[in-house]
Write a protein that holds these residues in place. Structure first.
Motif, PDB file in Angstrom:
ATOM      1  N   ALA A   1      53.185  -0.963  -5.278  1.00  0.00           N
ATOM      2  CA  ALA A   1      54.555  -1.363  -5.607  1.00  0.00           C
ATOM      3  C   ALA A   1      55.479  -0.963  -4.476  1.00  0.00           C
ATOM      4  O   ALA A   1      55.300   0.060  -3.832  1.00  0.00           O
ATOM      5  CB  ALA A   1      54.996  -0.682  -6.906  1.00  0.00           C
ATOM      6  N   ALA A   2      56.465  -1.784  -4.251  1.00  0.00           N
ATOM      7  CA  ALA A   2      57.428  -1.523  -3.187  1.00  0.00           C
ATOM      8  C   ALA A   2      58.619  -0.782  -3.753  1.00  0.00           C
ATOM      9  O   ALA A   2      59.124  -1.094  -4.824  1.00  0.00           O
ATOM     10  CB  ALA A   2      57.891  -2.835  -2.559  1.00  0.00           C
ATOM     11  N   GLN A   3      59.044   0.245  -3.053  1.00  0.00           N
ATOM     12  CA  GLN A   3      60.235   0.967  -3.429  1.00  0.00           C
ATOM     13  C   GLN A   3      61.356   0.551  -2.488  1.00  0.00           C
ATOM     14  O   GLN A   3      61.127   0.351  -1.301  1.00  0.00           O
ATOM     15  CB  GLN A   3      60.008   2.479  -3.336  1.00  0.00           C
ATOM     16  CG  GLN A   3      58.940   2.982  -4.310  1.00  0.00           C
ATOM     17  CD  GLN A   3      58.746   4.472  -4.178  1.00  0.00           C
ATOM     18  OE1 GLN A   3      59.091   5.067  -3.174  1.00  0.00           O
ATOM     19  NE2 GLN A   3      58.177   5.077  -5.219  1.00  0.00           N
ATOM     20  N   ALA A   4      62.547   0.450  -3.016  1.00  0.00           N
ATOM     21  CA  ALA A   4      63.669  -0.027  -2.211  1.00  0.00           C
ATOM     22  C   ALA A   4      64.702   1.065  -2.031  1.00  0.00           C
ATOM     23  O   ALA A   4      64.985   1.825  -2.946  1.00  0.00           O
ATOM     24  CB  ALA A   4      64.311  -1.247  -2.874  1.00  0.00           C
ATOM     25  N   ARG A   5      65.236   1.156  -0.832  1.00  0.00           N
ATOM     26  CA  ARG A   5      66.333   2.061  -0.556  1.00  0.00           C
ATOM     27  C   ARG A   5      67.435   1.254   0.110  1.00  0.00           C
ATOM     28  O   ARG A   5      67.225   0.544   1.073  1.00  0.00           O
ATOM     29  CB  ARG A   5      65.895   3.187   0.383  1.00  0.00           C
ATOM     30  CG  ARG A   5      67.037   4.150   0.730  1.00  0.00           C
ATOM     31  CD  ARG A   5      66.503   5.324   1.576  1.00  0.00           C
ATOM     32  NE  ARG A   5      65.894   4.848   2.798  1.00  0.00           N
ATOM     33  CZ  ARG A   5      66.578   4.559   3.908  1.00  0.00           C
ATOM     34  NH1 ARG A   5      67.893   4.657   3.919  1.00  0.00           N
ATOM     35  NH2 ARG A   5      65.968   4.152   4.999  1.00  0.00           N
TER      36      ARG A   5
ATOM     37  N   ARG B   1      55.622 -12.305  -7.165  1.00  0.00           N
ATOM     38  CA  ARG B   1      54.832 -13.499  -7.502  1.00  0.00           C
ATOM     39  C   ARG B   1      54.383 -14.215  -6.234  1.00  0.00           C
ATOM     40  O   ARG B   1      53.338 -14.876  -6.237  1.00  0.00           O
ATOM     41  CB  ARG B   1      55.670 -14.432  -8.377  1.00  0.00           C
ATOM     42  CG  ARG B   1      56.054 -13.822  -9.706  1.00  0.00           C
ATOM     43  CD  ARG B   1      56.784 -14.797 -10.590  1.00  0.00           C
ATOM     44  NE  ARG B   1      55.900 -15.830 -11.096  1.00  0.00           N
ATOM     45  CZ  ARG B   1      56.281 -16.795 -11.932  1.00  0.00           C
ATOM     46  NH1 ARG B   1      57.548 -16.839 -12.335  1.00  0.00           N
ATOM     47  NH2 ARG B   1      55.423 -17.705 -12.362  1.00  0.00           N
ATOM     48  N   LEU B   2      55.159 -14.114  -5.163  1.00  0.00           N
ATOM     49  CA  LEU B   2      54.771 -14.765  -3.913  1.00  0.00           C
ATOM     50  C   LEU B   2      53.523 -14.110  -3.329  1.00  0.00           C
ATOM     51  O   LEU B   2      52.660 -14.786  -2.769  1.00  0.00           O
ATOM     52  CB  LEU B   2      55.923 -14.707  -2.914  1.00  0.00           C
ATOM     53  CG  LEU B   2      57.139 -15.570  -3.259  1.00  0.00           C
ATOM     54  CD1 LEU B   2      58.303 -15.254  -2.340  1.00  0.00           C
ATOM     55  CD2 LEU B   2      56.791 -17.053  -3.175  1.00  0.00           C
ATOM     56  N   ALA B   3      53.431 -12.789  -3.452  1.00  0.00           N
ATOM     57  CA  ALA B   3      52.231 -12.097  -2.970  1.00  0.00           C
ATOM     58  C   ALA B   3      51.040 -12.432  -3.856  1.00  0.00           C
ATOM     59  O   ALA B   3      49.931 -12.674  -3.363  1.00  0.00           O
ATOM     60  CB  ALA B   3      52.478 -10.590  -2.935  1.00  0.00           C
ATOM     61  N   ARG B   4      51.262 -12.458  -5.158  1.00  0.00           N
ATOM     62  CA  ARG B   4      50.162 -12.784  -6.076  1.00  0.00           C
ATOM     63  C   ARG B   4      49.722 -14.238  -5.918  1.00  0.00           C
ATOM     64  O   ARG B   4      48.555 -14.570  -6.163  1.00  0.00           O
ATOM     65  CB  ARG B   4      50.589 -12.511  -7.519  1.00  0.00           C
ATOM     66  CG  ARG B   4      50.939 -11.055  -7.809  1.00  0.00           C
ATOM     67  CD  ARG B   4      50.845 -10.743  -9.304  1.00  0.00           C
ATOM     68  NE  ARG B   4      51.559 -11.705 -10.118  1.00  0.00           N
ATOM     69  CZ  ARG B   4      52.831 -11.564 -10.499  1.00  0.00           C
ATOM     70  NH1 ARG B   4      53.522 -10.506 -10.093  1.00  0.00           N
ATOM     71  NH2 ARG B   4      53.415 -12.483 -11.253  1.00  0.00           N
ATOM     72  N   MET B   5      50.628 -15.096  -5.488  1.00  0.00           N
ATOM     73  CA  MET B   5      50.311 -16.503  -5.287  1.00  0.00           C
ATOM     74  C   MET B   5      49.156 -16.673  -4.299  1.00  0.00           C
ATOM     75  O   MET B   5      48.274 -17.534  -4.468  1.00  0.00           O
ATOM     76  CB  MET B   5      51.546 -17.233  -4.770  1.00  0.00           C
ATOM     77  CG  MET B   5      51.307 -18.665  -4.316  1.00  0.00           C
ATOM     78  SD  MET B   5      52.743 -19.296  -3.393  1.00  0.00           S
ATOM     79  CE  MET B   5      52.550 -18.372  -1.843  1.00  0.00           C
ATOM     80  N   LEU B   6      49.136 -15.833  -3.260  1.00  0.00           N
ATOM     81  CA  LEU B   6      48.097 -15.950  -2.235  1.00  0.00           C
ATOM     82  C   LEU B   6      46.719 -15.601  -2.781  1.00  0.00           C
ATOM     83  O   LEU B   6      45.699 -15.994  -2.203  1.00  0.00           O
ATOM     84  CB  LEU B   6      48.445 -15.049  -1.044  1.00  0.00           C
ATOM     85  CG  LEU B   6      49.770 -15.373  -0.343  1.00  0.00           C
ATOM     86  CD1 LEU B   6      50.017 -14.406   0.798  1.00  0.00           C
ATOM     87  CD2 LEU B   6      49.768 -16.814   0.167  1.00  0.00           C
ATOM     88  N   ASN B   7      46.700 -14.850  -3.860  1.00  0.00           N
ATOM     89  CA  ASN B   7      45.416 -14.491  -4.496  1.00  0.00           C
ATOM     90  C   ASN B   7      45.077 -15.445  -5.633  1.00  0.00           C
ATOM     91  O   ASN B   7      44.182 -15.155  -6.429  1.00  0.00           O
ATOM     92  CB  ASN B   7      45.485 -13.050  -5.029  1.00  0.00           C
ATOM     93  CG  ASN B   7      45.715 -12.044  -3.923  1.00  0.00           C
ATOM     94  OD1 ASN B   7      45.207 -12.206  -2.811  1.00  0.00           O
ATOM     95  ND2 ASN B   7      46.492 -11.006  -4.218  1.00  0.00           N
TER      96      ASN B   7
ATOM     97  N   GLN C   1      53.785 -11.101   1.656  1.00  0.00           N
ATOM     98  CA  GLN C   1      53.175  -9.911   1.058  1.00  0.00           C
ATOM     99  C   GLN C   1      54.017  -8.654   1.272  1.00  0.00           C
ATOM    100  O   GLN C   1      53.540  -7.546   1.028  1.00  0.00           O
ATOM    101  CB  GLN C   1      51.768  -9.704   1.625  1.00  0.00           C
ATOM    102  CG  GLN C   1      50.792 -10.800   1.209  1.00  0.00           C
ATOM    103  CD  GLN C   1      49.487 -10.753   1.989  1.00  0.00           C
ATOM    104  OE1 GLN C   1      49.438 -10.242   3.107  1.00  0.00           O
ATOM    105  NE2 GLN C   1      48.435 -11.298   1.405  1.00  0.00           N
ATOM    106  N   GLN C   2      55.270  -8.816   1.714  1.00  0.00           N
ATOM    107  CA  GLN C   2      56.144  -7.658   1.934  1.00  0.00           C
ATOM    108  C   GLN C   2      56.275  -6.824   0.659  1.00  0.00           C
ATOM    109  O   GLN C   2      56.323  -5.601   0.705  1.00  0.00           O
ATOM    110  CB  GLN C   2      57.539  -8.131   2.374  1.00  0.00           C
ATOM    111  CG  GLN C   2      57.593  -8.748   3.761  1.00  0.00           C
ATOM    112  CD  GLN C   2      57.685  -7.689   4.848  1.00  0.00           C
ATOM    113  OE1 GLN C   2      57.513  -6.503   4.594  1.00  0.00           O
ATOM    114  NE2 GLN C   2      57.964  -8.118   6.063  1.00  0.00           N
ATOM    115  N   PHE C   3      56.342  -7.513  -0.490  1.00  0.00           N
ATOM    116  CA  PHE C   3      56.429  -6.834  -1.783  1.00  0.00           C
ATOM    117  C   PHE C   3      55.169  -7.216  -2.573  1.00  0.00           C
ATOM    118  O   PHE C   3      55.125  -8.275  -3.203  1.00  0.00           O
ATOM    119  CB  PHE C   3      57.701  -7.239  -2.520  1.00  0.00           C
ATOM    120  CG  PHE C   3      58.953  -6.827  -1.796  1.00  0.00           C
ATOM    121  CD1 PHE C   3      59.555  -5.610  -2.066  1.00  0.00           C
ATOM    122  CD2 PHE C   3      59.501  -7.649  -0.824  1.00  0.00           C
ATOM    123  CE1 PHE C   3      60.701  -5.223  -1.387  1.00  0.00           C
ATOM    124  CE2 PHE C   3      60.646  -7.264  -0.141  1.00  0.00           C
ATOM    125  CZ  PHE C   3      61.249  -6.044  -0.423  1.00  0.00           C
ATOM    126  N   PRO C   4      54.136  -6.378  -2.542  1.00  0.00           N
ATOM    127  CA  PRO C   4      52.818  -6.742  -3.075  1.00  0.00           C
ATOM    128  C   PRO C   4      52.814  -7.167  -4.537  1.00  0.00           C
ATOM    129  O   PRO C   4      51.928  -7.929  -4.952  1.00  0.00           O
ATOM    130  CB  PRO C   4      51.990  -5.464  -2.866  1.00  0.00           C
ATOM    131  CG  PRO C   4      52.675  -4.760  -1.731  1.00  0.00           C
ATOM    132  CD  PRO C   4      54.131  -5.045  -1.904  1.00  0.00           C
TER     133      PRO C   4
END
Length: 274
Positions: free
Chosen positions: A262-266, A30-36, A24-27
């Protein structure tokens, strides 16, 4: 770890066990959505999520999710395939980094040793494409000098020797010499070379060359060529190379207030050593 926290994935026949929070690091991935249970591509079979994708490449995906760093082996070459996998899983910050291969690929490092013997002295010049490597090597090499008289010049313990700084024409090279240089009368100047971790002080140029080449081979370089540069002066050139690991890249995840998670990346670089 409770059953709710533990997640088992079977990716192309390879089994991975991790925490739900890791996926769930990146909400919005698809991996995070998989859990739901929000993605039909991931099927739950006998308590394991089955994904028909490349399991070997997924190991790098998991390492990224656990560390938020892109750390790839020096012989890695499947950047485009791994980028495609990152896009499939919805990990677009990772896919963006992988599209910039020049930041991740290991770089070839060249080191050149020039050696010549003139009468009773040996001259060394070391040039390297990486200034930090040359700087580190300069810290390992010490030249000791002393002025003596008579013929007893074979032992460095006769009189106290003084460390002599190496000549550094630029950040990329160094120059030093060893041996005997005669001055007026029966006086002569002796120069000994020591290369850590070896504690010996060597006056013979051939012995110093052997110790230096052995040090470089143990430090990860490999000898790729030897040649005579100037035949009249007998200048020998030894060229080494090694693959230097590229800087690792880290991802910092910031949650924007009011966003949908949403995750923002730096991007930032982290030196991963040689």
């Amino acid at each position: 770890m409770s059953r709710q926290e533990m997640v088992v994935l079977n990716v192309g026949g390879m089994r991975f066990v991790t925490r739900a929070s890791t996926l769930q690091q990146f909400p919005e991935s698809r991996l995070a959505r998989m859990l739901n249970d929000d993605d039909r591509e991931f099927k739950l079979l006998s308590g394991e999520f089955f994904v028909d994708r490349d399991g070997a490449l997924f190991s790098y995906i998991m390492d990224f999710l656990r560390t938020l760093q892109v750390s790839l082996p020096t012989d890695f070459s499947d950047y485009q395939r791994l980028q495609r996998e990152a896009e499939f899983y919805g990990l677009y910050p990772l896919a963006d980094l992988l599209s910039q291969e020049h930041l991740l690929k290991p770089r070839l490092e060249i080191l050149e040793v020039r050696f010549s013997l003139q009468e009773m002295q040996a001259f060394f010049r070391i040039f390297g494409s990486c200034s930090t490597t040359v700087e580190a090597l300069a810290e390992q090499i010490t030249v000791f000098t002393g002025q003596q008289s008579g013929q007893g010049c074979n032992s460095p313990s006769q009189k106290p020797l003084v460390p002599l700084p190496l000549e550094r024409p630029s950040h990329h090279d160094m120059v030093f010499l060893c041996g005997i240089e005669y001055s007026a009368g029966d006086q002569f100047v002796t120069r000994y070379v020591s290369i850590k971790p070896d504690n010996r002080k060597l006056i013979n140029g051939t012995n110093v060359l052997g110790l230096l080449l052995d040090f470089l081979l143990k430090d990860g370089f490999r000898l790729i060529s030897t040649r005579t540069v100037v035949s009249e002066e007998k200048v020998e050139c030894y060229t080494f190379e090694r693959m230097k690991r590229a800087a690792g890249l880290t991802i910092t995840v910031n949650q924007t207030p009011g966003s949908s998670g949403a995750a923002q990346a730096r991007r930032s670089q982290v030196q991963k050593g040689k």
